[in-house]
Design a protein around this motif. Structure first.
Motif, PDB file in Angstrom:
ATOM      1  N   VAL A 296       0.843  -1.200   0.000  1.00 60.96           N
ATOM      2  CA  VAL A 296       0.000   0.000   0.000  1.00 60.96           C
ATOM      3  C   VAL A 296       0.879   1.252   0.000  1.00 60.96           C
ATOM      4  CG1 VAL A 296      -1.738   1.311   1.289  1.00 60.96           C
ATOM      5  CG2 VAL A 296      -1.920  -1.175   1.130  1.00 60.96           C
ATOM      6  N   ARG A 297       1.965   1.225   0.764  1.00 63.23           N
ATOM      7  CA  ARG A 297       2.881   2.368   0.810  1.00 63.23           C
ATOM      8  C   ARG A 297       3.441   2.663  -0.575  1.00 63.23           C
ATOM      9  NH1 ARG A 297       6.450   0.311   3.915  1.00 63.23           N
ATOM     10  NH2 ARG A 297       5.592   1.082   5.894  1.00 63.23           N
ATOM     11  N   GLU A 298       3.816   1.613  -1.305  1.00 62.15           N
ATOM     12  CA  GLU A 298       4.385   1.793  -2.643  1.00 62.15           C
ATOM     13  C   GLU A 298       3.314   2.303  -3.618  1.00 62.15           C
ATOM     14  OE1 GLU A 298       7.137   1.859  -5.774  1.00 62.15           O
ATOM     15  OE2 GLU A 298       7.330   1.907  -3.581  1.00 62.15           O
ATOM     16  N   ILE A 299       2.096   1.796  -3.508  1.00 59.47           N
ATOM     17  CA  ILE A 299       1.004   2.270  -4.364  1.00 59.47           C
ATOM     18  C   ILE A 299       0.792   3.762  -4.151  1.00 59.47           C
ATOM     19  CG2 ILE A 299      -1.504   2.159  -4.700  1.00 59.47           C
ATOM     20  CD1 ILE A 299      -1.278  -0.880  -4.130  1.00 59.47           C
ATOM     21  N   LEU A 300       0.755   4.189  -2.900  1.00 58.92           N
ATOM     22  CA  LEU A 300       0.545   5.607  -2.598  1.00 58.92           C
ATOM     23  C   LEU A 300       1.732   6.446  -3.057  1.00 58.92           C
ATOM     24  CD1 LEU A 300      -1.024   5.321   0.989  1.00 58.92           C
ATOM     25  CD2 LEU A 300      -2.214   5.637  -1.194  1.00 58.92           C
ATOM     26  N   ARG A 301       2.950   5.909  -2.896  1.00 60.28           N
ATOM     27  CA  ARG A 301       4.151   6.646  -3.309  1.00 60.28           C
ATOM     28  C   ARG A 301       4.121   6.937  -4.802  1.00 60.28           C
ATOM     29  NH1 ARG A 301       8.862   6.275  -5.649  1.00 60.28           N
ATOM     30  NH2 ARG A 301       8.531   4.111  -6.312  1.00 60.28           N
ATOM     31  N   ARG A 302       3.548   6.019  -5.567  1.00 58.60           N
ATOM     32  CA  ARG A 302       3.453   6.190  -7.014  1.00 58.60           C
ATOM     33  C   ARG A 302       2.318   7.134  -7.411  1.00 58.60           C
ATOM     34  NH1 ARG A 302       5.519   1.786 -10.295  1.00 58.60           N
ATOM     35  NH2 ARG A 302       6.821   0.381  -9.063  1.00 58.60           N
ATOM     36  N   GLY A 303       1.549   7.599  -6.445  1.00 56.23           N
ATOM     37  CA  GLY A 303       0.444   8.505  -6.748  1.00 56.23           C
ATOM     38  C   GLY A 303      -0.798   7.814  -7.264  1.00 56.23           C
ATOM     39  N   MET A 304      -0.853   6.494  -7.102  1.00 59.86           N
ATOM     40  CA  MET A 304      -1.995   5.733  -7.572  1.00 59.86           C
ATOM     41  C   MET A 304      -3.111   5.737  -6.530  1.00 59.86           C
ATOM     42  SD  MET A 304       0.210   2.464  -8.911  1.00 59.86           S
ATOM     43  CE  MET A 304      -1.212   1.543  -9.484  1.00 59.86           C
ATOM     44  N   SER A 305      -4.339   5.527  -6.996  1.00 58.87           N
ATOM     45  CA  SER A 305      -5.458   5.301  -6.088  1.00 58.87           C
ATOM     46  C   SER A 305      -5.566   3.813  -5.802  1.00 58.87           C
ATOM     47  CB  SER A 305      -6.760   5.830  -6.686  1.00 58.87           C
ATOM     48  OG  SER A 305      -6.823   7.240  -6.612  1.00 58.87           O
ATOM     49  N   VAL A 306      -6.211   3.484  -4.674  1.00 59.84           N
ATOM     50  CA  VAL A 306      -6.257   2.078  -4.263  1.00 59.84           C
ATOM     51  C   VAL A 306      -7.543   1.806  -3.490  1.00 59.84           C
ATOM     52  CG1 VAL A 306      -5.015   2.513  -2.080  1.00 59.84           C
ATOM     53  CG2 VAL A 306      -4.950   0.229  -3.125  1.00 59.84           C
ATOM     54  N   ASN A 307      -8.024   0.586  -3.641  1.00 58.31           N
ATOM     55  CA  ASN A 307      -9.120   0.086  -2.825  1.00 58.31           C
ATOM     56  C   ASN A 307      -8.668  -1.218  -2.182  1.00 58.31           C
ATOM     57  OD1 ASN A 307     -11.968  -0.259  -1.899  1.00 58.31           O
ATOM     58  ND2 ASN A 307     -11.865  -2.028  -3.260  1.00 58.31           N
ATOM     59  N   LEU A 308      -8.826  -1.310  -0.871  1.00 52.78           N
ATOM     60  CA  LEU A 308      -8.419  -2.508  -0.134  1.00 52.78           C
ATOM     61  C   LEU A 308      -9.565  -3.513  -0.146  1.00 52.78           C
ATOM     62  CD1 LEU A 308      -6.732  -0.777   2.926  1.00 52.78           C
ATOM     63  CD2 LEU A 308      -5.639  -1.587   0.834  1.00 52.78           C
ATOM     64  N   TYR A 309      -9.315  -4.664  -0.736  1.00 48.44           N
ATOM     65  CA  TYR A 309     -10.311  -5.730  -0.777  1.00 48.44           C
ATOM     66  C   TYR A 309      -9.746  -6.921  -0.002  1.00 48.44           C
ATOM     67  CZ  TYR A 309     -13.944  -8.845  -2.477  1.00 48.44           C
ATOM     68  OH  TYR A 309     -15.026  -9.700  -2.548  1.00 48.44           O
ATOM     69  N   MET A 310     -10.246  -7.212   1.169  1.00 47.77           N
ATOM     70  CA  MET A 310     -11.304  -6.510   1.879  1.00 47.77           C
ATOM     71  C   MET A 310     -10.708  -5.630   2.993  1.00 47.77           C
ATOM     72  SD  MET A 310     -14.229  -7.636   0.592  1.00 47.77           S
ATOM     73  CE  MET A 310     -15.399  -7.049   1.818  1.00 47.77           C
ATOM     74  N   PHE A 311     -11.404  -4.538   3.337  1.00 47.47           N
ATOM     75  CA  PHE A 311     -11.044  -3.829   4.561  1.00 47.47           C
ATOM     76  C   PHE A 311     -11.651  -4.556   5.752  1.00 47.47           C
ATOM     77  CE2 PHE A 311     -11.701  -0.750   7.942  1.00 47.47           C
ATOM     78  CZ  PHE A 311     -10.419  -0.218   8.054  1.00 47.47           C
ATOM     79  N   HIS A 312     -12.878  -5.033   5.567  1.00 54.78           N
ATOM     80  CA  HIS A 312     -13.531  -5.890   6.567  1.00 54.78           C
ATOM     81  C   HIS A 312     -14.383  -6.883   5.809  1.00 54.78           C
ATOM     82  CE1 HIS A 312     -15.983  -7.311   9.854  1.00 54.78           C
ATOM     83  NE2 HIS A 312     -17.065  -6.723   9.394  1.00 54.78           N
ATOM     84  N   GLY A 313     -14.083  -8.172   5.960  1.00 51.64           N
ATOM     85  CA  GLY A 313     -14.767  -9.182   5.158  1.00 51.64           C
ATOM     86  C   GLY A 313     -16.118  -9.590   5.699  1.00 51.64           C
ATOM     87  N   GLY A 314     -16.211  -9.809   7.004  1.00 46.02           N
ATOM     88  CA  GLY A 314     -17.474 -10.260   7.585  1.00 46.02           C
ATOM     89  C   GLY A 314     -17.696 -11.745   7.369  1.00 46.02           C
ATOM     90  N   SER A 315     -18.959 -12.129   7.200  1.00 47.67           N
ATOM     91  CA  SER A 315     -19.334 -13.541   7.114  1.00 47.67           C
ATOM     92  C   SER A 315     -20.287 -13.768   5.951  1.00 47.67           C
ATOM     93  CB  SER A 315     -20.025 -14.001   8.406  1.00 47.67           C
ATOM     94  OG  SER A 315     -19.275 -13.666   9.549  1.00 47.67           O
TER      95      SER A 315
END
Length: 634
Positions: A296-315
């Motif tokens: 994630v740090r490298e993605i942000l350093r490159r100026g890219m946008s990102v979505n974390l799959y999953m941030f919270h998965g659940g059930s």
């Protein structure tokens, strides 16, 4: 004196006007909940970045699915997302849950998508909506409703008329609910994804254009996105939509390929996988926290946008989990913990803390909201099973039975208002007059317990295709209890995901005929009806398959807990107060089912366990999860 008073009033009025202007500007800039304000410029792109209302905007997203989190916990999970520094919520829309039958739609309680999106706006989160119709998301049939398979010529995810007409009917219901929640209408939705991973199949070059136009013709006017795995980027996408990529590991070549395919647009990792899902009979998959944060740090350093799959998965409660077909069939477990920054039960993990620290530094020390307090978890007293109901005694409470000269697959049964059976078990019974070799070929989907006169003789599964039927006198009843363990959720073979018996079963090379068929989908209405059944005091040697009933006591305000079936239980399903928590199976990896407090009553709670082969006399409630032995994702 009077002149001074007038000046003071004028000064106060000017201050109020300035404050009002500031507040109004902020009102326009942020998600507005239920308020509707017209905005002219939504999320846009230039050669290097996204802009929102003409100003640079960096998407730092996270996925939380409303259908995998109890509604009572939506606010808690989204507040924890906000406190981590996430600015955009992404969610899929499960067609199969919203339209369980052709003419029946459900947008209530757990499936109130308008309430979920409005809550995100209230908490200051933007939203990227992913309405499918195919979503994958490790759901049975990728979130497509199984009644589509009643059409013998069905070609899913194409412009086949039977599919497009069904999509349009669904979109006619769902899209008008979200159109008023778009950014330009004052809502939080800044972008909409067109289908999902179409490049991996790309069966119909007109299909993506059809989906795009179906969305836009119904009022979707925000930025459109597509999302594909790296190796499918070239074959995926549609004109007028920004391409984004899905990544498990950050790879320089993958980013270069995305930029080469789409040189004049900002790069976005639409799904950076924070962990992975689990299948029965394997290990629990984890991704080391340091690996996730460094990516994630490298993605942000490159100026890219990102979505974390999953941030919270659940059930994935109930029977909704999908399955893998390649290299061999494997069904998914109910937990969708995903080794995400927020655990299945909403607990903070090391990933969460590292990610929050990273995003605070990225936002130059911006103060994030306080982290919400955690919910209390409790290990309750075990529930002692005190009553028993054999499967055979429960058959009178099913819909049917139905007579058929040949086997009928689950989806084609005349149940549920002509929509067939979607999930659960189907019992097929016929009469035999001899013993011999029983062969299934590849016609059992996915697993069948076999009985002669209600005595168990063996198991059919995809790898086992032959059983010996003992000799006997006169006519006997042969029974096959077939379980849909989950339809495949991705790949080219979605059209062939029929369940139950999908062809002939041979006894001494002669096809069996004249079946009596019982649908055991185990919906809440069926479980509720069992309270009228002839339950018996639990005998020393109960028959299997069977239902076991017990009571769990939660004094005061209930707390979260985990249902754990100790050694002695083999495979089955747990129901709490009529709600299907999901399957359990001794082969693991998952050894405990998450039971959220909103599913419990203060006082007595009814526990029913359907066990296929071997049962104990109690089930435990523990305050810690047990997802099995962990292994790093390869």
């Amino acid at each position: 004196m009077r002149i001074r008073t007038v000046h003071k009033r004028k000064y106060a009025l000017i201050c109020l006007c300035i404050l009002g202007f500031i507040m109004y500007h902020r009102y326009l800039r942020g998600p507005t909940g239920g308020r509707r304000i017209s905005r002219k410029v939504g999320l846009s792109t230039n050669a290097s970045q996204f802009t929102l209302e003409g100003e640079p905007f960096h998407i730092i997203g996270g996925s939380i699915h409303y259908f995998r989190v109890p509604r009572a916990y939506w606010r808690d999970r989204l507040l924890k997302m906000k406190a981590c520094g996430i600015n955009t919520l992404t969610t899929y829309v499960p067609w199969s849950l919203h339209q369980p039958e052709r003419g029946a739609f459900n947008f209530h309680t757990q499936l109130d998508i308008e309430a979920y999106i409005s809550l995100a706006a209230e908490l200051g989160l933007w939203v990227i909506l992913r309405p499918g119709p195919y979503i994958s998301s490790e759901l049975d049939l990728g979130g497509l409703p199984s009644w589509l398979l009643r059409d013998g010529s069905m070609r899913l995810r194409t412009t086949y008329p039977g599919f497009t007409q069904a999509v349009e009917t669904f979109f006619d219901k769902i899209i008008p609910k979200v159109v008023p929640l778009q950014f330009k209408k004052g809502g939080p939705i800044v972008a909409v994804q067109v289908e999902n991973e179409d490049g991996s199949v790309a069966k119909d070059e007109s299909y993506m254009l059809f989906i795009k136009e179906a969305l836009q013709s119904r009022g979707i006017s925000e930025l459109l996105l597509t999302s594909d795995n790296h190796n499918a980027l070239k074959s995926g996408g549609v004109g007028g939509a920004i391409k984004s990529v899905k990544l498990q590991r950050l790879n320089q070549k993958h980013i270069q390929d995305l930029n080469a395919i789409q040189p004049n647009s900002p790069a976005m990792v639409m799904d950076y996988f924070t962990g992975w899902y689990d299948v029965w009979g394997d290990l629990h998959h984890v991704l080391p926290p340091e690996d996730m944060v460094s990516a994630v740090r490298e993605i942000l350093r490159r100026g890219m946008s990102v979505n974390l799959y999953m941030f919270h998965g659940g059930s994935t409660f109930g029977f909704m989990s999908g399955a893998l077909a390649d290299p061999s069939y494997k069904a998914l477990v109910p937990s969708y913990d995903y080794d995400a920054p927020l655990s299945e039960a909403g607990e903070y993990t090391p990933k969460y803390h590292l990610l929050r620290d990273l995003l605070q530094r990225y936002n130059r020390g911006e103060t994030f909201p306080d982290m919400p307090a955690l919910h209390y978890r409790e290990d309750y007293e075990p529930a002692i099973m005190y009553q028993h109901l054999s499967l055979w005694d429960a058959l009178s409470f099913t819909e049917g039975p139905f007579k058929s000269p040949r086997p009928v697959n689950m989806e084609s049964l005349p149940v549920n208002n002509g929509n067939g059976q979607s999930y659960g078990y189907t019992l097929y019974e016929t009469t035999i007059t001899s013993g011999g070799f029983l062969r299934s070929g590849d016609n059992v989907r996915d697993r069948a317990l076999v009985f002669v006169d209600r005595s168990y003789i063996g198991l059919f599964k995809r790898q086992r295709v032959e059983l010996v039927v003992p000799d006997g006198k006169d006519q006997r009843t042969l029974s096959l209890l077939v379980e849909n363990c989950g339809r495949v959720h991705q790949g080219m073979d979605l059209d062939n995901q029929h369940k139950g018996l999908v062809g002939d079963i041979l006894l001494n090379n002669i096809p069996l005929r004249d079946f009596t068929i019982y649908s055991l989908d185990m919906k809440p209405s069926f479980i509720d009806s069992l309270y009228k059944a002839p339950w018996k005091t639990l005998p020393d040697t109960p028959s299997f398959p069977g239902f076991f009933m017990g009571r769990m006591f939660a004094y005061g305000y209930p707390s979260d807990t985990f249902v754990k079936l100790p050694q002695g239980w083999e495979k089955g399903v747990v129901f709490i107060n009529g709600l299907n928590l999901g399957r359990y199976w001794s082969i693991g990896p998952q050894q405990a089912l998450y039971l959220p407090s909103p599913f419990l009553n203060s006082g007595i709670n009814q526990v029913i366990v359907f066990e296929e082969q071997e049962g104990d006399y109690k089930i435990h409630f523990e305050d810690t999860p047990d997802l099995g032995m962990a292994a790093d994702i390869q």
